[in-house]
Write an enzyme that holds these catalytic residues in place. Structure first.
Site, PDB file in Angstrom:
ATOM      1  N   HIS A 161       0.838  -1.202   0.000  1.00  0.00           N
ATOM      2  CA  HIS A 161       0.000   0.000   0.000  1.00  0.00           C
ATOM      3  C   HIS A 161       0.872   1.251   0.000  1.00  0.00           C
ATOM      4  O   HIS A 161       2.073   1.185   0.252  1.00  0.00           O
ATOM      5  CB  HIS A 161      -1.007   0.005   1.168  1.00  0.00           C
ATOM      6  CG  HIS A 161      -0.390   0.011   2.537  1.00  0.00           C
ATOM      7  ND1 HIS A 161      -0.175  -1.140   3.272  1.00  0.00           N
ATOM      8  CD2 HIS A 161       0.052   1.021   3.316  1.00  0.00           C
ATOM      9  CE1 HIS A 161       0.363  -0.822   4.431  1.00  0.00           C
ATOM     10  NE2 HIS A 161       0.523   0.482   4.487  1.00  0.00           N
ATOM     11  N   HIS A 193       1.934   3.749   1.739  1.00  0.00           N
ATOM     12  CA  HIS A 193       2.514   4.429   2.897  1.00  0.00           C
ATOM     13  C   HIS A 193       4.030   4.339   2.796  1.00  0.00           C
ATOM     14  O   HIS A 193       4.568   3.355   2.279  1.00  0.00           O
ATOM     15  CB  HIS A 193       2.053   3.785   4.213  1.00  0.00           C
ATOM     16  CG  HIS A 193       0.700   4.228   4.657  1.00  0.00           C
ATOM     17  ND1 HIS A 193      -0.073   3.527   5.553  1.00  0.00           N
ATOM     18  CD2 HIS A 193      -0.031   5.327   4.307  1.00  0.00           C
ATOM     19  CE1 HIS A 193      -1.207   4.172   5.768  1.00  0.00           C
ATOM     20  NE2 HIS A 193      -1.221   5.256   5.010  1.00  0.00           N
ATOM     21  N   ASP A 230       6.464   3.501   4.550  1.00  0.00           N
ATOM     22  CA  ASP A 230       7.258   2.346   5.002  1.00  0.00           C
ATOM     23  C   ASP A 230       7.200   1.180   4.026  1.00  0.00           C
ATOM     24  O   ASP A 230       7.887   0.175   4.225  1.00  0.00           O
ATOM     25  CB  ASP A 230       6.862   1.911   6.431  1.00  0.00           C
ATOM     26  CG  ASP A 230       5.372   1.769   6.640  1.00  0.00           C
ATOM     27  OD1 ASP A 230       4.594   2.389   5.886  1.00  0.00           O
ATOM     28  OD2 ASP A 230       4.972   1.048   7.569  1.00  0.00           O
ATOM     29  N   HIS A 231       6.390   1.307   2.971  1.00  0.00           N
ATOM     30  CA  HIS A 231       6.336   0.250   1.953  1.00  0.00           C
ATOM     31  C   HIS A 231       6.662   0.742   0.545  1.00  0.00           C
ATOM     32  O   HIS A 231       6.909  -0.074  -0.347  1.00  0.00           O
ATOM     33  CB  HIS A 231       4.952  -0.416   1.957  1.00  0.00           C
ATOM     34  CG  HIS A 231       4.527  -0.832   3.324  1.00  0.00           C
ATOM     35  ND1 HIS A 231       5.137  -1.854   4.011  1.00  0.00           N
ATOM     36  CD2 HIS A 231       3.605  -0.312   4.165  1.00  0.00           C
ATOM     37  CE1 HIS A 231       4.596  -1.957   5.214  1.00  0.00           C
ATOM     38  NE2 HIS A 231       3.659  -1.032   5.338  1.00  0.00           N
ATOM     39  N   HIS A 245      -7.205   0.798   5.118  1.00  0.00           N
ATOM     40  CA  HIS A 245      -5.921   1.299   5.659  1.00  0.00           C
ATOM     41  C   HIS A 245      -5.363   2.389   4.741  1.00  0.00           C
ATOM     42  O   HIS A 245      -4.868   3.409   5.192  1.00  0.00           O
ATOM     43  CB  HIS A 245      -4.955   0.131   5.804  1.00  0.00           C
ATOM     44  CG  HIS A 245      -3.651   0.510   6.411  1.00  0.00           C
ATOM     45  ND1 HIS A 245      -3.490   0.733   7.755  1.00  0.00           N
ATOM     46  CD2 HIS A 245      -2.439   0.734   5.842  1.00  0.00           C
ATOM     47  CE1 HIS A 245      -2.228   1.081   7.997  1.00  0.00           C
ATOM     48  NE2 HIS A 245      -1.567   1.092   6.857  1.00  0.00           N
ATOM     49  N   TYR A 291      -7.272   7.497  12.801  1.00  0.00           N
ATOM     50  CA  TYR A 291      -8.173   7.246  11.661  1.00  0.00           C
ATOM     51  C   TYR A 291      -9.620   7.489  12.085  1.00  0.00           C
ATOM     52  O   TYR A 291     -10.066   6.984  13.111  1.00  0.00           O
ATOM     53  CB  TYR A 291      -8.035   5.795  11.179  1.00  0.00           C
ATOM     54  CG  TYR A 291      -6.972   5.561  10.133  1.00  0.00           C
ATOM     55  CD1 TYR A 291      -5.865   6.396  10.025  1.00  0.00           C
ATOM     56  CD2 TYR A 291      -7.075   4.488   9.250  1.00  0.00           C
ATOM     57  CE1 TYR A 291      -4.899   6.170   9.066  1.00  0.00           C
ATOM     58  CE2 TYR A 291      -6.104   4.244   8.281  1.00  0.00           C
ATOM     59  CZ  TYR A 291      -5.017   5.092   8.193  1.00  0.00           C
ATOM     60  OH  TYR A 291      -4.059   4.861   7.248  1.00  0.00           O
ATOM     61  N   HIS A 331       4.251  -6.350   6.960  1.00  0.00           N
ATOM     62  CA  HIS A 331       5.190  -6.286   8.082  1.00  0.00           C
ATOM     63  C   HIS A 331       5.434  -7.708   8.585  1.00  0.00           C
ATOM     64  O   HIS A 331       4.491  -8.518   8.659  1.00  0.00           O
ATOM     65  CB  HIS A 331       4.614  -5.460   9.232  1.00  0.00           C
ATOM     66  CG  HIS A 331       4.624  -3.982   8.987  1.00  0.00           C
ATOM     67  ND1 HIS A 331       5.678  -3.162   9.319  1.00  0.00           N
ATOM     68  CD2 HIS A 331       3.691  -3.172   8.425  1.00  0.00           C
ATOM     69  CE1 HIS A 331       5.404  -1.914   8.989  1.00  0.00           C
ATOM     70  NE2 HIS A 331       4.206  -1.887   8.431  1.00  0.00           N
TER      71      HIS A 331
HETATM   72 ZN   LIG Z   1       0.462   1.545   6.320  1.00  0.00          ZN
END
Ligand SMILES: [Zn+2]
Length: 303
Positions: free
Chosen positions: A97, A99, A101-102, A175, A207, A241
């Site tokens: 997705h 974000h 961190d990815h 998410h 959220y 993760h």
């Molecule tokens: Zn995320």
């Protein structure tokens, strides 16, 4: 002149502050190296201790899932080379997705390889804006990342094929608007194993699940996502993760000779059920006006 000096000083101060802030916010497990290894068939783990990246090796070149942090490509490259493969053979880049961190490392990976970047259509604008039009983090600079050109916007259910391997992109949103769960089949020891790489079923702090003007259908999307996730037949349970599927413990078992360590259909079902309960609890909490919950449901905590 003095204004310039002041600006420089201020810029340095801001840069230091942002640097310290990011350093404090990034868990070490996101940057700690992790030994690369073969999970099943032509599927390999090439991520860090907690930020999962997957390499799928085919005769026509390789597919990489998740580029992780802006600083991660060097680590991913090292892992790929340690396995005896070439980073430059990366033909297709995918993500879980949009974000940072990815996907923050995607611009660098595109620069270093000829990889084409395929992203779920609903996350493509976020990826191309570097996170600046994310429904939650548009004004949060610590969540932004290098904007990256998307070569192909994927539709829900679309298949990505290369050299005999077929992956399916499943929209499991909430998410992010385009959170993607990838499925593929691997052959291992004469068995066909159904692999599920969970995109993220998690509700982040802050959220808004109710009356969210930036993402009005967020709760419906989460619910649809859980229905999709519950419908998969999963043998090999993986995710964006390592913490989703217990990477460290399973790797220790794998290393001591249990090469079925990642086959975990029960763990998959339990994880999805747990995340769905967490979502429903948060939704109920947000749906109940505070004064009402205190007045009309005084005994809720007991149940
Ligand atoms: Zn995320």
């Amino acid at each position: 002149m003095s204004v310039l000096k002041y600006s420089r000083g201020a810029a340095l101060f801001v840069a230091l502050f942002v640097g310290l802030y990011l350093a404090a916010e990034t868990p070490v497990s996101w940057t700690n190296p992790f030994p690369p290894f073969r999970i099943a068939g032509n599927l390999y783990y090439v991520g860090s201790e907690d930020l999962a990246s997957y390499l799928i090796v085919t005769p026509k070149g390789n597919i990489l899932i998740n580029s992780n942090l802006a600083s991660s490509p060097a680590l991913i490259k090292k892992s790929i080379e340690a396995l005896g493969f070439h980073f430059s053979d990366t033909r297709i880049l995918l993500i879980s997705h949009g974000h940072y961190d990815h996907c923050a490392g995607s611009a660098e990976i595109k620069r270093l390889t000829d990889a084409k970047y395929f992203v779920m259509a609903e996350d493509a604008p976020v990826v191309q804006s570097g996170g600046k039009n994310d429904f939650q983090y548009a004004t949060d600079k610590s969540m932004h990342f290098p904007s990256t050109h998307v070569d192909l916007a994927l539709r829900d259910g679309e298949q990505v094929s290369l050299g005999g391997t077929v992956l399916t992109a499943h929209l499991t949103a909430g998410h992010t608007k385009g959170t993607t769960t990838w499925t593929l089949d691997e052959t291992e020891g004469g068995r066909t194993l159904h692999v599920v790489i969970v995109g993220s079923p998690n509700v982040n702090p802050g959220y808004k699940l109710v009356k969210n003007s930036a993402y009005p259908r967020i709760a419906d999307d989460y619910r649809h996502g859980f229905d999709v996730l519950k419908g998969f037949k999963c043998d090999v349970f993986l995710g964006a993760h390592g913490s989703y599927f217990g990477l460290r413990d399973k790797y220790e078992r794998w290393k001591s000779g249990d090469h079925d360590a990642f086959i975990d259909p029960n763990g998959y079902r339990a994880y999805i059920a747990d995340r769905e309960r967490a979502f429903e609890t948060e939704l109920q909490h947000q749906s109940t006006p505070k004064h009402e919950s205190a007045i009309k449901h005084p005994s809720t905590a007991k149940h």
